[in-house]
Design a protein around this motif. Structure first.
Motif: not given
Ligand SMILES: Nc1ncnc2c1ncn2[C@@H]1O[C@H](COP(=O)(O)OP(=O)(O)OP(=O)(O)O)[C@@H](O)[C@H]1O
Length: 258
Positions: A107-112, A114-132
């Motif tokens: 889930v975080e592959f594209g965010l990585r 884009k060089r997003m910091p780990a904490s932001v990646r985590r927040e986004i992936s948590d949101r969408y993993i839970s959404l699905v």
């Protein structure tokens, strides 16, 4: 075209795609003279018989293949190549997931990238993993997941990249009937929460009526085009036992009865 371009609206005019056949000099049109406007935030269905050119049309909008002539625009920009504003969800999740990455890493592959910091990646992936509906499965690898779960991972990955437009190519076609129904319900919920523009390809009339605000009927190929567009004036969640659902189903079915 009179419509005012919206940033995530799709505008198709006189679109043609042909492939030259080996040995034959003549051009073979897959789709011919396709005209379509999809509003930003709309859930639009492309419905047509197998082989009519639905995937080809989706690939043209995605920018995966180039047109022969005509126009495909997103907002005011001509589509020339794939872009971050558009993401494709394929029928086979397997081919789009990395088998060596777990659910969260996929889930975080594209965010990585884009060089997003780990904490932001985590927040986004948590949101969408839970959404699905995959919370608790973050550490699992694709080989440990069912077909429906893999499709959810694919969806979470696409959503985490936050494209304005989702192009979905029979994404639930390979799932069993029960999982398919659940995924259809969840997709509608996700779409209503995120307000993305969705173009969803299917050859299943029931699926089209469960999901779409409008349904575009494609004629059998070659030289396929969108012959009719139906509004679906039913509220969500759609009710299979609603007489209006049946009426529309029968009306659309007539296009495919020979
Ligand atoms: N690269 C290509 N070269 C030549 N012909 C192609 C190419 N890609 C697709 N076609 C042809 O275009 C036609 C439409 O294919 P397409 O996959 O778009 O249809 P479809 O409606 O999505 O089919 P299905 O519902 O079975 O997935 C088919 O006849 C196919 O053989």
């Amino acid at each position: 075209m009179s419509a005012v371009p919206q940033t995530n609206g799709i505008y198709i005019e006189q679109l043609n795609k042909s492939f030259s056949q080996p040995g034959a000099g003549e051009l073979h049109y897959i789709i011919q003279d396709v005209n379509l406007t999809v509003k930003g935030g709309e859930f639009f269905i492309l419905l047509g018989p197998s082989g009519c050119g639905k995937s080809t049309l989706l690939s043209l909008i995605a920018g995966f293949v180039s047109k022969t002539s005509g126009q495909v625009k997103v907002g005011e920009r001509e589509v020339e190549r794939p872009g971050q504003d558009r993401a494709v969800v394929f029928q086979q999740a397997d081919s789009s997931l990395f088998p060596w990455l777990n659910v969260r890493e996929n889930v975080e592959f594209g965010l990585r990238m884009k060089r997003m910091p780990a904490s932001v990646r985590r927040e986004i992936s948590d949101r969408y993993i839970s959404l699905v509906g995959l919370a608790g499965h973050e550490q699992k690898f694709p080989r440990e997941l069912s077909g429906g779960m893999k499709q959810r991972v694919q969806l979470a990955r696409v959503l985490s990249n936050d494209p304005a437009i989702l192009l979905m190519d029979e994404p639930f076609g390979a799932l069993d009937a029960m999982t398919r129904r659940t995924m259809q319900r969840e997709l509608v919920n996700i779409w209503r929460k995120t307000n993305k523009t969705v173009i969803f390809v299917t050859h299943d009339i029931q699926e089209a009526l469960l999901l779409g605000e409008r349904i575009g009927i494609m004629s059998a190929g070659p030289s396929s085009r969108i012959t009719d567009i139906y509004d679906v004036p039913l509220s969500y969640p759609r009710d299979l036992s609603d007489p209006e659902f049946h009426r529309l189903h029968n009306q659309i079915q007539e296009h495919f009865d020979d």
